[in-house]
Design a protein around this motif. Sequence first.
Motif, PDB file in Angstrom:
ATOM      1  N   PRO A  31       0.372  -1.171  -0.256  1.00  0.00           N
ATOM      2  CA  PRO A  31      -0.188  -0.165   0.598  1.00  0.00           C
ATOM      3  C   PRO A  31       0.455   1.556  -0.058  1.00  0.00           C
ATOM      4  O   PRO A  31       2.185   1.571   0.447  1.00  0.00           O
ATOM      5  N   ALA A  32       0.497   2.129  -0.321  1.00  0.00           N
ATOM      6  CA  ALA A  32       1.382   3.316  -0.669  1.00  0.00           C
ATOM      7  C   ALA A  32       1.864   4.727   0.461  1.00  0.00           C
ATOM      8  O   ALA A  32       2.710   4.785   0.249  1.00  0.00           O
ATOM      9  N   HIS A  33       0.787   3.931   1.279  1.00  0.00           N
ATOM     10  CA  HIS A  33       1.393   4.813   2.686  1.00  0.00           C
ATOM     11  C   HIS A  33       2.721   3.809   3.724  1.00  0.00           C
ATOM     12  O   HIS A  33       3.323   4.589   4.049  1.00  0.00           O
ATOM     13  N   ILE A  34       2.303   2.855   3.290  1.00  0.00           N
ATOM     14  CA  ILE A  34       3.783   2.294   4.169  1.00  0.00           C
ATOM     15  C   ILE A  34       4.518   1.350   2.704  1.00  0.00           C
ATOM     16  O   ILE A  34       5.237   0.359   3.120  1.00  0.00           O
ATOM     17  N   ARG A  35       4.623   1.978   1.969  1.00  0.00           N
ATOM     18  CA  ARG A  35       5.352   1.382   0.864  1.00  0.00           C
ATOM     19  C   ARG A  35       7.023   1.386   1.239  1.00  0.00           C
ATOM     20  O   ARG A  35       7.654   0.658   0.726  1.00  0.00           O
ATOM     21  N   GLY A  36       7.603   2.469   1.989  1.00  0.00           N
ATOM     22  CA  GLY A  36       8.631   2.496   1.576  1.00  0.00           C
ATOM     23  C   GLY A  36       9.258   1.426   2.987  1.00  0.00           C
ATOM     24  O   GLY A  36      10.208   0.957   2.171  1.00  0.00           O
ATOM     25  N   ALA A  37       8.504   1.457   3.877  1.00  0.00           N
ATOM     26  CA  ALA A  37       8.805   0.259   4.891  1.00  0.00           C
ATOM     27  C   ALA A  37       8.962  -0.769   4.413  1.00  0.00           C
ATOM     28  O   ALA A  37       9.850  -1.674   4.694  1.00  0.00           O
ATOM     29  N   LEU A  38       7.816  -1.264   3.493  1.00  0.00           N
ATOM     30  CA  LEU A  38       7.862  -2.733   3.051  1.00  0.00           C
ATOM     31  C   LEU A  38       8.774  -2.835   1.843  1.00  0.00           C
ATOM     32  O   LEU A  38       9.724  -4.165   2.191  1.00  0.00           O
ATOM     33  N   SER A  39       9.062  -1.568   1.380  1.00  0.00           N
ATOM     34  CA  SER A  39      10.440  -1.963   0.107  1.00  0.00           C
ATOM     35  C   SER A  39      11.681  -1.625   1.092  1.00  0.00           C
ATOM     36  O   SER A  39      12.447  -2.965   0.056  1.00  0.00           O
ATOM     37  N   SER A  94      15.668   2.604   9.474  1.00  0.00           N
ATOM     38  CA  SER A  94      15.127   3.391   8.728  1.00  0.00           C
ATOM     39  C   SER A  94      12.956   2.530   8.584  1.00  0.00           C
ATOM     40  O   SER A  94      12.548   4.070   7.829  1.00  0.00           O
ATOM     41  N   ILE A  95      13.504   1.614   8.607  1.00  0.00           N
ATOM     42  CA  ILE A  95      11.807   1.213   8.454  1.00  0.00           C
ATOM     43  C   ILE A  95      10.936   2.067   9.238  1.00  0.00           C
ATOM     44  O   ILE A  95       9.632   1.763   8.871  1.00  0.00           O
ATOM     45  N   GLY A  96      11.302   2.259  10.497  1.00  0.00           N
ATOM     46  CA  GLY A  96      10.645   3.232  11.355  1.00  0.00           C
ATOM     47  C   GLY A  96      10.441   4.682  10.733  1.00  0.00           C
ATOM     48  O   GLY A  96       9.387   5.316  11.454  1.00  0.00           O
ATOM     49  N   LEU A  97      11.232   5.145  10.248  1.00  0.00           N
ATOM     50  CA  LEU A  97      11.711   6.734  10.183  1.00  0.00           C
ATOM     51  C   LEU A  97      11.130   6.686   8.491  1.00  0.00           C
ATOM     52  O   LEU A  97      10.885   8.053   7.728  1.00  0.00           O
ATOM     53  N   VAL A  98      10.766   5.906   7.359  1.00  0.00           N
ATOM     54  CA  VAL A  98      11.363   6.058   5.925  1.00  0.00           C
ATOM     55  C   VAL A  98       9.662   6.784   5.279  1.00  0.00           C
ATOM     56  O   VAL A  98       9.407   7.315   4.625  1.00  0.00           O
ATOM     57  N   ASP A  99       8.510   6.385   5.953  1.00  0.00           N
ATOM     58  CA  ASP A  99       7.091   6.411   5.780  1.00  0.00           C
ATOM     59  C   ASP A  99       6.777   7.629   6.513  1.00  0.00           C
ATOM     60  O   ASP A  99       5.119   8.117   6.453  1.00  0.00           O
ATOM     61  N   LYS A 100       7.791   8.267   7.482  1.00  0.00           N
ATOM     62  CA  LYS A 100       7.511   9.465   8.199  1.00  0.00           C
ATOM     63  C   LYS A 100       8.201  10.174   7.992  1.00  0.00           C
ATOM     64  O   LYS A 100       7.192  10.954   7.737  1.00  0.00           O
ATOM     65  N   LEU A 101       9.605  10.756   8.147  1.00  0.00           N
ATOM     66  CA  LEU A 101       9.927  11.311   7.984  1.00  0.00           C
ATOM     67  C   LEU A 101      10.121  11.888   6.480  1.00  0.00           C
ATOM     68  O   LEU A 101      10.705  12.932   5.969  1.00  0.00           O
ATOM     69  N   GLY A 102      10.556  11.046   5.548  1.00  0.00           N
ATOM     70  CA  GLY A 102      10.421  10.239   3.834  1.00  0.00           C
ATOM     71  C   GLY A 102      11.957   9.830   3.434  1.00  0.00           C
ATOM     72  O   GLY A 102      13.033  10.030   4.746  1.00  0.00           O
TER      73      GLY A 102
END
Length: 491
Positions: free
Chosen positions: A156-164, A330-338
Amino acid sequence: MANERAEQYQGKTTGFVTITCLVAAIGGCMFGYDVGVAGGVTSTDDFLREFFSNVYAKRRNAHENNYCKFNDQGLAAFNSSLYIAGLVATLVASPITRKYGRRVSIICAGIFFLVGAAVNAGSVNLSMLLLGRIMLGFGVGFESQAVPVYLSEVSPAHIRGALSVLFQLATTLGIFSANMISYVTQKFSPWGWRLALGTAAFPALLMSLGGYFLPETPNSLIQRGLTEKGRHVLEKLRGTRNVDAEFQDLIDASLLASSIKHPFREILEKRHRPQLVMAVLMPMFQILTGVNCILFYAPVMFLTMGFGENSLLYSGVLLGFVLVLSTFVSIGLVDKLGRRPLLLSGGLQMITCQIIVSVILGLKLGDNQELSQGYSIMLVIFFSLFVLGYGWSWGPLGYTVPSEVFPLAIRSAGQSITVAVNLLFTFIVAQAFLYLLCALKFGIFLLFACCVSVMTIFVYFMLPETKGVPIEDMSLIWTEHWFWKKMLPEN
């Protein structure tokens, strides 16, 4: 900024998505294991005696220059052959991933890894050893082509960074596991190195079997004409039947993709210039941080610095643990901070650490000296801080950003370029590092610090933020960027 339809996307983070991503990310574990185990076995006496007797003799020579004890192009080829093979394989994997799906490439990667591990474990000469590494390289090419794209497409777009970032987490766990296993197996003389190389077969088997049970991505199914099946998988991934908005975006993207018969030619069009630049420069910069050299040759460098037989313990346990820990950050911050804040902060930390390391080595480690315990501990600390900065920034995001910025029509081609550039520069740096370490001595770390400085400046001025942007609307971010909007053709 994104398409209005993206605001209508429904769904949640389902257990199905999580399990699917975990299985797919095993490919990263294989990649990491093959990186880590090479550094582990090349620092053991039994392995060097068997295949690199001249390096073994130089290592035992107390009068040999500290920086040149391991300078051997054959030894460098053992490490780097994996990456040149991966470079060739990813070019083959691109059309396979596009025509037959991401899942098929993941299964192929697992089979190559399995064969390569078996050949390496049974090697009786250098040619057989290199053949095994080449087979592993084919596995790297296929999984690096398919897994990051797979993860970005099912998330999903909102957690794509963390899962990637799971791909990078699996890579770091693979490196950590390889170093730990190498440390343990070195005690089983003279065959411990065979056990270390052969253990890679277990995650390879999991990857092959897991790949068989993975669902294909909705993007790939729709692109290949299996529209209803694509919708069914999308509903299962999102945990709801209300996926009309996202499904329609995928249909629209697929129609555009089907109109493009030559994606590699299409990717050179001016309207894709920003994505092409990212596909080339992001993976290139990732390797020019120098981190692969530290992970490849950490045991060698710690031996050089006077840690003796404990070098594997220090490099494997400490650096491996730090790398895993930083990936969780990184998993914790990538979709929060960018993406941008992590890349910039990680770059500044790496520059600082590399400069300090080069100063300590330049002042305190001569050609035939050993570092004192105090300065050795300082080096371990700054190597660890360097790896920490890399692990939350360029480690995961060097793959994540290129995998998410391409439209579906040219996504496989774009990922193929990303992986090919990454593997090409990994091959070059891995093959040249031991020679450069001998020639430049402590200056090699200043060279890497300069590279990190350039790439940090590049991110600051040239990379737009991709946090939270639906993957099918990613092309819109370039039209609002101060530089890239000038490069795009007028509609």
